[in-house]
Design a protein around this motif. Structure first.
Motif, PDB file in Angstrom:
ATOM      1  N   GLY A 251       0.796  -1.219   0.000  1.00  0.00           N
ATOM      2  CA  GLY A 251       0.000   0.000   0.000  1.00  0.00           C
ATOM      3  C   GLY A 251       0.829   1.269   0.000  1.00  0.00           C
ATOM      4  N   LYS A 252       2.032   1.206  -0.592  1.00  0.00           N
ATOM      5  CA  LYS A 252       2.941   2.352  -0.535  1.00  0.00           C
ATOM      6  C   LYS A 252       3.324   2.884  -1.922  1.00  0.00           C
ATOM      7  N   SER A 253       2.530   2.585  -2.918  1.00  0.00           N
ATOM      8  CA  SER A 253       2.880   3.002  -4.273  1.00  0.00           C
ATOM      9  C   SER A 253       3.026   4.512  -4.402  1.00  0.00           C
ATOM     10  N   SER A 254       2.237   5.262  -3.648  1.00  0.00           N
ATOM     11  CA  SER A 254       2.302   6.720  -3.730  1.00  0.00           C
ATOM     12  C   SER A 254       3.440   7.300  -2.892  1.00  0.00           C
ATOM     13  N   GLN A 255       4.088   6.451  -2.084  1.00  0.00           N
ATOM     14  CA  GLN A 255       5.123   6.930  -1.170  1.00  0.00           C
ATOM     15  C   GLN A 255       6.538   6.586  -1.616  1.00  0.00           C
ATOM     16  N   ILE A 256       6.684   5.599  -2.488  1.00  0.00           N
ATOM     17  CA  ILE A 256       8.011   5.098  -2.838  1.00  0.00           C
ATOM     18  C   ILE A 256       8.228   5.212  -4.349  1.00  0.00           C
ATOM     19  N   THR A 257       9.305   5.866  -4.734  1.00  0.00           N
ATOM     20  CA  THR A 257       9.680   6.038  -6.125  1.00  0.00           C
ATOM     21  C   THR A 257      10.591   4.890  -6.552  1.00  0.00           C
ATOM     22  N   ILE A 258      10.298   4.279  -7.700  1.00  0.00           N
ATOM     23  CA  ILE A 258      11.086   3.144  -8.187  1.00  0.00           C
ATOM     24  C   ILE A 258      11.613   3.468  -9.583  1.00  0.00           C
ATOM     25  N   ILE A 259      12.918   3.315  -9.745  1.00  0.00           N
ATOM     26  CA  ILE A 259      13.559   3.532 -11.037  1.00  0.00           C
ATOM     27  C   ILE A 259      14.424   2.316 -11.359  1.00  0.00           C
ATOM     28  N   SER A 260      14.334   1.832 -12.591  1.00  0.00           N
ATOM     29  CA  SER A 260      15.079   0.643 -12.981  1.00  0.00           C
ATOM     30  C   SER A 260      15.779   0.860 -14.320  1.00  0.00           C
ATOM     31  N   VAL A 261      16.407  -0.179 -14.836  1.00  0.00           N
ATOM     32  CA  VAL A 261      17.226  -0.076 -16.038  1.00  0.00           C
ATOM     33  C   VAL A 261      16.866  -1.193 -17.016  1.00  0.00           C
ATOM     34  N   ASP A 262      16.735  -0.869 -18.273  1.00  0.00           N
ATOM     35  CA  ASP A 262      16.653  -1.783 -19.424  1.00  0.00           C
ATOM     36  C   ASP A 262      15.702  -1.270 -20.492  1.00  0.00           C
ATOM     37  N   GLY A 263      14.508  -0.819 -20.097  1.00  0.00           N
ATOM     38  CA  GLY A 263      13.560  -0.328 -21.091  1.00  0.00           C
ATOM     39  C   GLY A 263      12.784  -1.423 -21.795  1.00  0.00           C
ATOM     40  N   ILE A 264      12.517  -2.550 -21.102  1.00  0.00           N
ATOM     41  CA  ILE A 264      11.663  -3.568 -21.696  1.00  0.00           C
ATOM     42  C   ILE A 264      10.233  -3.032 -21.779  1.00  0.00           C
ATOM     43  N   LYS A 265       9.422  -3.646 -22.617  1.00  0.00           N
ATOM     44  CA  LYS A 265       8.092  -3.096 -22.878  1.00  0.00           C
ATOM     45  C   LYS A 265       7.233  -3.058 -21.622  1.00  0.00           C
ATOM     46  N   ALA A 266       7.307  -4.108 -20.794  1.00  0.00           N
ATOM     47  CA  ALA A 266       6.510  -4.137 -19.565  1.00  0.00           C
ATOM     48  C   ALA A 266       6.881  -2.987 -18.640  1.00  0.00           C
ATOM     49  N   ALA A 267       8.165  -2.605 -18.643  1.00  0.00           N
ATOM     50  CA  ALA A 267       8.586  -1.474 -17.810  1.00  0.00           C
ATOM     51  C   ALA A 267       8.060  -0.159 -18.366  1.00  0.00           C
ATOM     52  N   LEU A 268       8.096  -0.012 -19.688  1.00  0.00           N
ATOM     53  CA  LEU A 268       7.535   1.197 -20.289  1.00  0.00           C
ATOM     54  C   LEU A 268       6.045   1.316 -19.971  1.00  0.00           C
ATOM     55  N   GLN A 269       5.344   0.206 -20.037  1.00  0.00           N
ATOM     56  CA  GLN A 269       3.914   0.209 -19.707  1.00  0.00           C
ATOM     57  C   GLN A 269       3.699   0.536 -18.236  1.00  0.00           C
ATOM     58  N   ALA A 270       4.613   0.061 -17.375  1.00  0.00           N
ATOM     59  CA  ALA A 270       4.504   0.374 -15.949  1.00  0.00           C
ATOM     60  C   ALA A 270       4.769   1.851 -15.691  1.00  0.00           C
ATOM     61  N   VAL A 271       5.706   2.431 -16.438  1.00  0.00           N
ATOM     62  CA  VAL A 271       5.948   3.882 -16.316  1.00  0.00           C
ATOM     63  C   VAL A 271       4.703   4.643 -16.753  1.00  0.00           C
ATOM     64  N   GLN A 272       4.104   4.212 -17.835  1.00  0.00           N
ATOM     65  CA  GLN A 272       2.894   4.864 -18.314  1.00  0.00           C
ATOM     66  C   GLN A 272       1.761   4.749 -17.291  1.00  0.00           C
ATOM     67  N   ALA A 273       1.684   3.597 -16.608  1.00  0.00           N
ATOM     68  CA  ALA A 273       0.649   3.373 -15.610  1.00  0.00           C
ATOM     69  C   ALA A 273       0.961   4.024 -14.268  1.00  0.00           C
ATOM     70  N   GLY A 274       2.228   4.401 -14.068  1.00  0.00           N
ATOM     71  CA  GLY A 274       2.613   5.061 -12.828  1.00  0.00           C
ATOM     72  C   GLY A 274       3.137   4.146 -11.750  1.00  0.00           C
ATOM     73  N   THR A 275       3.264   2.839 -12.014  1.00  0.00           N
ATOM     74  CA  THR A 275       3.790   1.931 -10.992  1.00  0.00           C
ATOM     75  C   THR A 275       5.315   1.948 -10.936  1.00  0.00           C
ATOM     76  N   LEU A 276       5.945   2.283 -12.062  1.00  0.00           N
ATOM     77  CA  LEU A 276       7.364   2.618 -12.082  1.00  0.00           C
ATOM     78  C   LEU A 276       7.478   4.109 -12.382  1.00  0.00           C
ATOM     79  N   SER A 277       8.443   4.758 -11.749  1.00  0.00           N
ATOM     80  CA  SER A 277       8.624   6.190 -12.008  1.00  0.00           C
ATOM     81  C   SER A 277       9.407   6.441 -13.283  1.00  0.00           C
TER      82      SER A 277
END
Length: 340
Positions: A251-277
């Motif tokens: 329950g901390k999605s709005s409190q914790i910023t997550i940044i990762s490396v690679d640029g796979i499609k699922a990560a881009l979609q997660a950035v678009q959805a806001g689950t990855l920053s």
């Protein structure tokens, strides 16, 4: 080699034509039968595993470029990120076949050296792809590399650190490392530390083997031990996605910023959805294309740079739409030293 958006397609087409003409001329210059140098190339590439979308994208880029250039490309892999024995077995099998160029992504700094010895003894060009192979151990074994092709992982870590710092400002953060001792992860962490040293406090860091399930488990434990963390840097996207799931479950999605490396499609979609920053995309599809281009030149006895830097780019909410529309290609042009 279509790295450019539609407005620059003519440039990319011209580059492909120039490369084709150059390799054809090289074949004729050797007094051959008139077949192109690219047609003489038979390329074997061995990477870690295809369950990771990053390596699957590298495979797809290499195969697509092979079809475009009219060359045989065989891409194989181990069973998982740490399957060095499986990867070595693939190399050993391919080394006994009539391939004219090899590209290899190692699991660690030394695992692929021994199976590459027979390849080196035949004077077949070898490309070190993505992850640095130990130069000293390679030299001792009589193995050399025509080129290293990969992205700048120090810079990727630096971009991630700068982005996380800009989003959280200060406070405690955690790091999800990749495979213990693997150089790419080490370099990403070094870049992150250089960008955030003295500004963010790393209260936990632990390897999760570039695995999504392991990353979720590790993140759950970190959240239990350090409930006040404000950010997480994951050394690749699959771990970033695992961390995002753990954070969501807490329950901390709005409190914790997550940044990762690679640029796979699922990560881009997660950035678009806001689950990855954000993610630092490394364009493995383009890396696969570059490997094939370098092999074609090496087989044709053309000089190639000893190091070819694949593109990277920070992808966040501001440009993720463009990145998804261009995926798996870079959405901005980059300098390709193999183009001429």
């Amino acid at each position: 080699m279509r790295y450019l958006q539609s407005g620059r397609i003519r440039v990319a087409t011209a580059v492909v034509l120039a490369l084709t003409l150059a390799t054809t001329a090289a074949a004729c210059g050797r007094g051959g039968t008139g077949s192109s140098a690219s047609g003489a190339a038979k390329i074997a590439i061995v990477t870690r595993d295809f369950t990771n979308p990053y390596w699957a994208a590298l495979r797809d880029g290499a195969i697509a470029e092979g079809k475009k250039q009219g060359v045989t490309v065989n891409v194989q892999a181990g069973d998982n990120e740490t399957d060095s024995s499986g990867e070595n077995a693939k190399i050993s099998t391919l080394a006994g076949q009539n391939y004219t160029c090899f590209g290899v992504v190692p699991v660690n700094a030394t695992n692929v050296i021994t199976p590459l010895v027979p390849v080196a003894q035949k004077n077949i060009p070898i490309l070190n792809l993505d992850t640095q192979i130990d130069p000293g151990a390679s030299k001792a074994a009589g193995v050399s590399y025509a080129s290293f092709i990969g992205s700048d992982n120090l810079q990727a870590g630096t971009l991630a650190g700068q982005s996380l710092l800009s989003k959280v400002g200060s406070g405690n953060v955690a790091i999800l490392q990749g495979i213990a001792g693997e150089q790419n992860g080490i370099n990403r962490e070094k870049g992150f530390a250089a960008a955030t040293g003295g500004k963010l406090t790393v209260v936990a860091k632990q390897p999760a083997d570039y695995d999504q399930t392991k990353a979720q488990t590790v993140t759950e434990a970190i959240l239990q031990a350090h409930p006040d963390i404000k950010g997480i840097f994951a050394a690749n996207d699959t771990m970033g996605l695992g961390a995002a799931q753990a954070v969501k479950n807490a329950g901390k999605s709005s409190q914790i910023t997550i940044i990762s490396v690679d640029g796979i499609k699922a990560a881009l979609q997660a950035v678009q959805a806001g689950t990855l920053s954000a993610t630092i995309t490394q364009y493995p599809y383009a890396e696969g294309q570059l490997a094939v281009q370098a092999c074609i030149k090496a087989v044709a006895k053309k000089s190639i740079p000893t190091r070819v830097v694949a593109p990277i780019k920070l992808i966040d909410k501001d440009n993720v739409g463009r990145a998804l529309r261009s995926f798996p290609q870079p959405f901005e042009p980059f300098t390709n030293p193999l183009a001429n």
